[in-house]
Design a protein around this motif. Structure first.
Motif, PDB file in Angstrom:
ATOM      1  N   MET A   1       0.878  -1.161  -0.174  1.00 58.69           N
ATOM      2  CA  MET A   1       0.043  -0.072  -0.099  1.00 58.69           C
ATOM      3  C   MET A   1       0.842   1.226   0.077  1.00 58.69           C
ATOM      4  N   LYS A   2       0.361   2.179  -0.749  1.00 56.32           N
ATOM      5  CA  LYS A   2       1.260   3.490  -0.662  1.00 56.32           C
ATOM      6  C   LYS A   2       0.345   4.756  -0.318  1.00 56.32           C
ATOM      7  N   ARG A   3       1.014   5.630  -0.237  1.00 57.30           N
ATOM      8  CA  ARG A   3       0.464   7.026   0.105  1.00 57.30           C
ATOM      9  C   ARG A   3       1.316   8.149  -0.737  1.00 57.30           C
ATOM     10  N   ALA A   4       0.683   9.097  -1.186  1.00 56.07           N
ATOM     11  CA  ALA A   4       1.293  10.261  -1.791  1.00 56.07           C
ATOM     12  C   ALA A   4       1.611  11.349  -1.097  1.00 56.07           C
ATOM     13  N   PHE A   5       3.061  11.736  -1.604  1.00 56.42           N
ATOM     14  CA  PHE A   5       3.626  13.057  -0.883  1.00 56.42           C
ATOM     15  C   PHE A   5       4.037  13.906  -2.158  1.00 56.42           C
ATOM     16  N   GLU A   6       3.912  15.504  -1.801  1.00 61.35           N
ATOM     17  CA  GLU A   6       4.331  16.004  -2.745  1.00 61.35           C
ATOM     18  C   GLU A   6       5.549  16.988  -2.135  1.00 61.35           C
TER      19      GLU A   6
ATOM     20  N   ILE B   1       5.285  14.871  -7.261  1.00 55.25           N
ATOM     21  CA  ILE B   1       4.234  14.212  -6.506  1.00 55.25           C
ATOM     22  C   ILE B   1       4.714  12.558  -6.526  1.00 55.25           C
ATOM     23  N   VAL B   2       5.090  12.072  -5.579  1.00 60.81           N
ATOM     24  CA  VAL B   2       5.843  10.812  -5.283  1.00 60.81           C
ATOM     25  C   VAL B   2       4.816   9.603  -4.459  1.00 60.81           C
ATOM     26  N   ASP B   3       4.690   8.418  -5.067  1.00 60.99           N
ATOM     27  CA  ASP B   3       4.328   7.459  -4.168  1.00 60.99           C
ATOM     28  C   ASP B   3       5.210   7.087  -3.057  1.00 60.99           C
ATOM     29  N   LEU B   4       4.564   7.114  -1.761  1.00 58.39           N
ATOM     30  CA  LEU B   4       5.657   6.568  -0.770  1.00 58.39           C
ATOM     31  C   LEU B   4       4.909   5.387  -0.118  1.00 58.39           C
TER      32      LEU B   4
ATOM     33  N   VAL C   1      17.785  17.898  -9.800  1.00 59.63           N
ATOM     34  CA  VAL C   1      17.527  17.232  -8.344  1.00 59.63           C
ATOM     35  C   VAL C   1      16.817  15.751  -8.505  1.00 59.63           C
ATOM     36  N   ALA C   2      17.166  14.623  -8.160  1.00 60.36           N
ATOM     37  CA  ALA C   2      16.610  13.566  -8.289  1.00 60.36           C
ATOM     38  C   ALA C   2      15.937  13.050  -6.759  1.00 60.36           C
ATOM     39  N   VAL C   3      14.875  12.342  -6.791  1.00 57.02           N
ATOM     40  CA  VAL C   3      14.065  12.115  -5.674  1.00 57.02           C
ATOM     41  C   VAL C   3      14.020  10.604  -5.832  1.00 57.02           C
ATOM     42  N   ARG C   4      14.433   9.912  -4.695  1.00 56.93           N
ATOM     43  CA  ARG C   4      14.424   8.451  -4.764  1.00 56.93           C
ATOM     44  C   ARG C   4      13.637   8.002  -3.585  1.00 56.93           C
ATOM     45  N   VAL C   5      12.628   7.030  -3.527  1.00 63.65           N
ATOM     46  CA  VAL C   5      12.244   6.574  -2.517  1.00 63.65           C
ATOM     47  C   VAL C   5      12.281   5.125  -2.416  1.00 63.65           C
ATOM     48  N   GLU C   6      12.396   4.445  -3.610  1.00 58.76           N
ATOM     49  CA  GLU C   6      12.815   3.064  -3.511  1.00 58.76           C
ATOM     50  C   GLU C   6      13.922   2.765  -4.664  1.00 58.76           C
ATOM     51  N   PRO C   7      14.699   1.831  -4.434  1.00 56.79           N
ATOM     52  CA  PRO C   7      15.948   1.737  -5.530  1.00 56.79           C
ATOM     53  C   PRO C   7      15.043   1.431  -6.650  1.00 56.79           C
ATOM     54  N   GLY C   8      15.653   2.146  -7.961  1.00 64.07           N
ATOM     55  CA  GLY C   8      15.332   1.930  -9.138  1.00 64.07           C
ATOM     56  C   GLY C   8      13.920   2.926  -9.544  1.00 64.07           C
ATOM     57  N   HIS C   9      13.350   3.508  -8.585  1.00 62.09           N
ATOM     58  CA  HIS C   9      12.279   4.523  -8.846  1.00 62.09           C
ATOM     59  C   HIS C   9      12.685   5.963  -8.445  1.00 62.09           C
ATOM     60  N   GLU C  10      13.146   6.579  -9.571  1.00 68.17           N
ATOM     61  CA  GLU C  10      13.355   8.124  -9.274  1.00 68.17           C
ATOM     62  C   GLU C  10      12.643   8.862 -10.227  1.00 68.17           C
ATOM     63  N   CYS C  11      12.442  10.082  -9.405  1.00 70.95           N
ATOM     64  CA  CYS C  11      11.975  11.174 -10.500  1.00 70.95           C
ATOM     65  C   CYS C  11      12.978  12.448 -10.229  1.00 70.95           C
ATOM     66  N   SER C  12      12.889  13.226 -11.219  1.00 72.23           N
ATOM     67  CA  SER C  12      13.818  14.287 -11.253  1.00 72.23           C
ATOM     68  C   SER C  12      13.257  15.482 -11.780  1.00 72.23           C
ATOM     69  N   THR C  13      13.693  16.624 -11.500  1.00 73.59           N
ATOM     70  CA  THR C  13      13.302  17.916 -12.065  1.00 73.59           C
ATOM     71  C   THR C  13      14.013  18.120 -13.528  1.00 73.59           C
ATOM     72  N   LYS C  14      13.706  19.196 -13.974  1.00 72.12           N
ATOM     73  CA  LYS C  14      14.155  19.706 -15.116  1.00 72.12           C
ATOM     74  C   LYS C  14      15.637  20.347 -14.835  1.00 72.12           C
ATOM     75  N   PRO C  15      16.397  20.636 -15.683  1.00 74.38           N
ATOM     76  CA  PRO C  15      17.890  21.299 -15.427  1.00 74.38           C
ATOM     77  C   PRO C  15      17.329  22.784 -14.897  1.00 74.38           C
ATOM     78  N   ALA C  16      18.245  23.209 -13.853  1.00 74.65           N
ATOM     79  CA  ALA C  16      17.814  24.415 -13.159  1.00 74.65           C
ATOM     80  C   ALA C  16      18.288  25.659 -14.146  1.00 74.65           C
ATOM     81  N   PRO C  17      17.574  26.747 -14.618  1.00 69.54           N
ATOM     82  CA  PRO C  17      17.789  27.720 -15.505  1.00 69.54           C
ATOM     83  C   PRO C  17      18.889  28.577 -15.010  1.00 69.54           C
ATOM     84  N   ASP C  18      19.326  28.676 -13.767  1.00 67.12           N
ATOM     85  CA  ASP C  18      20.395  29.323 -13.008  1.00 67.12           C
ATOM     86  C   ASP C  18      21.634  28.276 -13.205  1.00 67.12           C
ATOM     87  N   LYS C  19      22.675  29.171 -13.518  1.00 67.79           N
ATOM     88  CA  LYS C  19      23.804  28.292 -13.601  1.00 67.79           C
ATOM     89  C   LYS C  19      24.686  28.859 -12.548  1.00 67.79           C
ATOM     90  N   GLY C  20      25.544  28.207 -12.077  1.00 63.72           N
ATOM     91  CA  GLY C  20      26.367  28.433 -10.834  1.00 63.72           C
ATOM     92  C   GLY C  20      26.242  27.879  -9.424  1.00 63.72           C
TER      93      GLY C  20
END
Length: 174
Positions: free
Chosen positions: A1-6, A56-59, A27-46
């Motif tokens: 069973m899973k629950r969602a978090f933002e 929104i990730v299943d937890l 930024v990559a968010v990983r809850v379980e091995p092999g299940h990763e979500c990531s952002t788009k590249p940051a527009p800011d450099k530096g």
């Protein structure tokens, strides 16, 4: 069973790879091995990239922590780990007194690929997501019992007899 978090990946501070500012940080968010979500590249450099991106990730109920990793694109096109943080689920889901949907603003010191603390910091906000509204469907429950007597009288009076096991107080004599 899973629950969602933002989780909102807000920004990072003092992010460097080999003492140089990073480009195309994600930024990559990983809850379980092999299940990763990531952002788009940051527009800011530096050294202080900003994302302001929601994921929104299943937890799973058994999850004790999530991993948040800052990565940057190398010249070969692959992503290199700049630093990561292990975020205990109890930091945003463990407060029973908090109102539903309470947003927790959190900052964590990053560790390099060898586990050594860096000067980098990741800023996030997290909350348990409201469950998606589900269509409630009433399923008729089957009647339990044995029909007895005349069918017409049975329909008028409900017509079922339910048997209840009787336990005898006397011991079994074999």
């Amino acid at each position: 069973m899973k629950r969602a978090f933002e989780i909102t990946l807000i920004s990072a501070e003092n992010i460097r790879l080999n003492k140089k500012p990073v480009k195309n940080a994600v930024v990559a968010v990983r809850v379980e091995p092999g299940h990763e979500c990531s952002t788009k590249p940051a527009p800011d450099k530096g050294t202080n990239p900003r994302w302001n991106e929601n994921l929104i990730v299943d937890l799973p109920l058994h999850a004790g922590f999530i991993t948040v990793e800052v990565k940057c694109k190398s010249s070969s096109g692959s992503y290199k780990l700049v630093g990561g943080a292990t975020v205990p689920v109890s930091d945003f889901a463990g407060d029973p007194g908090a109102p539903k949907g309470h947003v927790h603003f959190l900052s964590y010191r990053l560790r390099d690929p060898h586990g050594v603390r860096t000067d980098g910091i990741i800023n996030i906000s997290a909350k348990m997501a409201a469950p998606a509204p589900s269509h409630k469907c009433e399923v008729p429950r089957p009647e339990i019992g044995v029909p007895v007597g005349d069918q017409r009288k049975m329909m008028a009076a409900g017509g079922l007899v339910t048997g209840v096991p009787v336990w005898y107080a006397q011991p079994c004599r074999c």
